[in-house]
Write a protein that holds these residues in place. Sequence first.
Motif: not given
Length: 144
Positions: A108-111, A53-68
């Motif tokens: 990697l981003l943590s909420l 589903a990712l588009r070629p120019a998109e940067r992936l930001v994954a939501l994860s408890e290990e994230g920032e």
Amino acid sequence: MNPGRLRVIAVGKVRKRWVSEGVALYLKRLPGLQVLELKDSNPATEAQAVLAALRPAERLVALSEEGEHLGSVALAGRLESFGSERLAFVIGGADGLDSVLKKRAHWLLSLSPLTFPHELARLLLVEQLYRSQSILQEGPYHRG
């Protein structure tokens, strides 16, 4: 921050009406922000669906408890630092994200240090994206 350059890719459907209503409210406030729902399955299958589903120019930001962990003002600043780059925020299903996605992610981003159901994570994310826009535009929504 231009919401048109942001997209949320979320595994699973929102089944709770109050969550759907909350997400819809913030999507109205962020014209251009798109949410793509993918069918839930197992983390490996979900990862393949996300990558497809990712588009070629998109940067992936994954939501994860290990994230920032960032506060709202810092998150707004980080989003602003991406300039005109396109970002795809990925929220995993009930079993979380496959390690393939975490390794592929630009960020990697943590909420929160807490773990949330994927439906609630979606609502929290779109609210924080709206809050970030309000912070950057010096609007009244964020009273920090």
